[in-house]
Scaffold this motif. Sequence first.
Motif, PDB file in Angstrom:
ATOM      1  N   LEU A 132       0.794  -1.528   0.194  1.00 40.13           N
ATOM      2  CA  LEU A 132       0.146  -0.370   0.280  1.00 40.13           C
ATOM      3  C   LEU A 132       0.818   1.145  -0.217  1.00 40.13           C
ATOM      4  CD1 LEU A 132      -2.891   1.241   0.064  1.00 40.13           C
ATOM      5  CD2 LEU A 132      -2.787   0.612   2.663  1.00 40.13           C
ATOM      6  N   ALA A 136      -5.859   9.582  -3.392  1.00 43.08           N
ATOM      7  CA  ALA A 136      -5.779   8.534  -3.260  1.00 43.08           C
ATOM      8  C   ALA A 136      -4.486   8.126  -2.489  1.00 43.08           C
ATOM      9  CB  ALA A 136      -5.420   7.963  -4.996  1.00 43.08           C
ATOM     10  N   TYR A 143      -6.178   9.639   0.853  1.00 43.76           N
ATOM     11  CA  TYR A 143      -6.488   8.700   1.714  1.00 43.76           C
ATOM     12  C   TYR A 143      -6.573   7.425   1.367  1.00 43.76           C
ATOM     13  CZ  TYR A 143      -9.681  13.062   2.030  1.00 43.76           C
ATOM     14  OH  TYR A 143      -9.859  14.447   2.869  1.00 43.76           O
ATOM     15  N   CYS A 144      -6.082   6.570   0.270  1.00 47.76           N
ATOM     16  CA  CYS A 144      -6.115   5.774   0.198  1.00 47.76           C
ATOM     17  C   CYS A 144      -5.438   5.316   0.558  1.00 47.76           C
ATOM     18  CB  CYS A 144      -6.454   5.239  -1.769  1.00 47.76           C
ATOM     19  SG  CYS A 144      -7.932   5.417  -2.252  1.00 47.76           S
ATOM     20  N   LEU A 197      -5.665   5.404   4.655  1.00 52.44           N
ATOM     21  CA  LEU A 197      -5.785   3.476   4.926  1.00 52.44           C
ATOM     22  C   LEU A 197      -4.550   3.243   5.503  1.00 52.44           C
ATOM     23  CD1 LEU A 197      -7.546   1.411   4.471  1.00 52.44           C
ATOM     24  CD2 LEU A 197      -6.126   1.008   2.198  1.00 52.44           C
TER      25      LEU A 197
END
Length: 153
Positions: free
Chosen positions: A12, A32, A35-36, A40
């Motif tokens: 990730l 992205a 937030y991702c 995460l």
Amino acid sequence: MWTGIFAFTNLLALAAWAILILLPRKPLAMAAVLYCGIGLLCLMYSVLLVLLATGAVDPLRDAGLPPPGLADYSVAGLKSLFRSDGAIVLGWTHYLAFDLFVGLWIARDADAKGFGRVAQAPVLLATFLAGPLGLFAWLTIRERRARAQGRWE
């Protein structure tokens, strides 16, 4: 379990760093990363912290060791605290999230100060590999331009 979580967090973070360094800084790409990527990783850290602290998934210790002194912030105390796979994965996820956040800040700051992407890449790579080294390099590099622009943000 811990090996899988460790591998996932690394993948990730690597994907988010690749977006940050290699792709155009469009709003969707930056969202992205934020937030991702960062979000995460922070969520995973938070869940792991609660699960580990409550003993729901891992007692935060290898079997047979005495409980850690949570107020002991000596080298020995911190070494004692990270005596399980779960604690190592938790600490590593912490590093990944914060280094990526710093990288995002550097990229945004560099864009705002007019630094080209080629000049940013080595600093971002240094931040990816050794967070504080990259941050120190950026703080040193940005100083002259920040003064010239009369802003410190």
